[in-house]
Design a protein around this motif. Structure first.
Motif: not given
Length: 380
Positions: A234-235, A262
């Motif tokens: 996700s980051m 996040k």
């Protein structure tokens, strides 16, 4: 580091307080004129460090986002910074036995960096610094590059090329402060550089929140955690990471609120595992860009506070190997420059460039229309 006694050499002070908001690093250095190649003269005379007290750090953190009466609070911060910078200069002069200083190069404290909107803001009161020290001050290095259509950052690749570049050798200088940037020193003499993403900024914020410490010493806490693959993925989806250079970033993008966004869906994650993931995130963003832009590099020289994070350096080396990059990771100390001194030295060098009316930027790095003389003079 190469040294050369030169009749035209002058003594400069460089001051740097970065996005980690921990304090100010100062270097007094004697530079031949000009230092524009690796065998030119550079002799470090003294170094100093002044930590930010809690109040000053809180002031600076407050200005990282919009708040009430910002102009007033910025002015107060600028004055406090100038006094802290002056204390650092005094400490350097005392250590050097009252050495005469030709000029001070000072970066200031970045509180906004929005080159896409045509501005950057490094708060400081250089007039007060000149008054307190009795020395000419060169400040505001970034705005001229932005005026010429550039990012205003990073500015250190020009210095890295001048001091660390070697003909026929390809290497990378990775400056890991609050934000990370790389300088690609190609074997053909060309130089590229840009901000890769977060350095210590997210790790520092997380360890402060959960352990009350300003940083994760040696990366020991991160080393005890396990990377969370879905969170890391996700980051890595952040749009900035996919942009092509020239590009630059800062706390305007990578800040605690970004991290909280996040973490949605990962509320049950162990804090130590989040720290391990943040360390991996910083390492992976650096390694991906090194693999894309400097796959033939034989060395990655690390400077800034990240050079003291052993877990981060280990992850850099392991991830480079995983991407078939043969570069060896070490700190700039192997080149004769302590990693915490590199940025302050760069601003002493930029002050010299201003005094000699020589360009301080690299247009290929920042995207500016050409080389420009950077900085503004505040006479003693």
């Amino acid at each position: 580091m190469p040294q050369n006694q030169n009749n035209s050499a002058k003594t400069y002070v460089g001051l740097m307080s970065g996005t980690s908001l921990d304090g100010v690093d100062g270097v007094m250095v004697r530079l031949s004129e000009p230092v524009d190649k690796a065998d030119a003269g550079m002799q470090i005379i003294a170094t100093a460090y002044i930590p930010f007290d809690a109040g000053l750090r809180q002031q600076a953190m407050r200005l990282q986002q919009t708040s009430e009466n910002e102009l007033h609070h910025e002015a107060l911060l600028a004055n406090d910074l100038a006094r802290t910078y002056a204390a650092c200069v005094k400490k350097l002069q005392t250590a050097a036995g009252g050495q005469t200083v030709h000029a001070i190069g000072v970066h200031g404290q970045t509180i906004r960096h929005r080159p896409e909107l045509g501005y950057t803001r490094q708060t400081n009161n250089p007039a007060l610094l000149a008054e307190l020290t009795g020395v000419d001050v060169i400040a505001d290095f970034r705005t001229r590059d932005i005026a010429a259509g550039g990012q205003g950052a990073p500015l250190v690749p020009a210095f890295h090329r001048a001091v660390f570049g070697r003909a026929g050798a390809s290497s990378v200088v990775a400056n890991i402060g609050g934000i990370s940037n790389i300088s690609v020193l190609a074997a053909d003499g060309s130089t590229r550089g840009f901000d890769t993403g977060p350095g210590n900024v997210l790790m520092d914020a997380w360890v402060l929140q959960h352990q009350g410490k300003s940083y994760d010493a040696n990366g020991d806490w991160a080393a005890h955690g396990a990377v969370i693959p879905a969170l890391l993925s996700s980051m890595m989806d952040e749009a900035y990471l996919k942009m092509l250079p020239p590009k630059s970033t800062g706390r305007d993008l990578f800040h605690p609120a970004w991290l909280q966004g996040k973490l949605q869906g990962f509320e049950a994650a162990s804090p130590v595992d989040v720290q391990a993931t943040l360390c991996e995130f910083t390492a992976l963003t650096l390694v991906n860009d090194i693999a894309r832009h400097a796959a033939d590099a034989t060395h990655v020289y690390v400077c800034g506070g990240g050079a003291f994070n052993h877990q981060l350096l280990q992850r850099l080396q392991a991830l480079l190997a995983a991407q078939s990059c043969a570069a060896v990771v070490s700190s700039t100390a192997v080149l004769g420059v302590a990693p915490e001194q590199v940025e302050a030295l760069a601003f002493a060098w930029l002050a010299q460039r201003f005094c000699l009316r020589l360009p301080g930027n690299l247009a290929d790095v920042t995207g500016a229309a050409g080389g420009r003389i950077l900085g503004a003079l505040y006479p003693a």
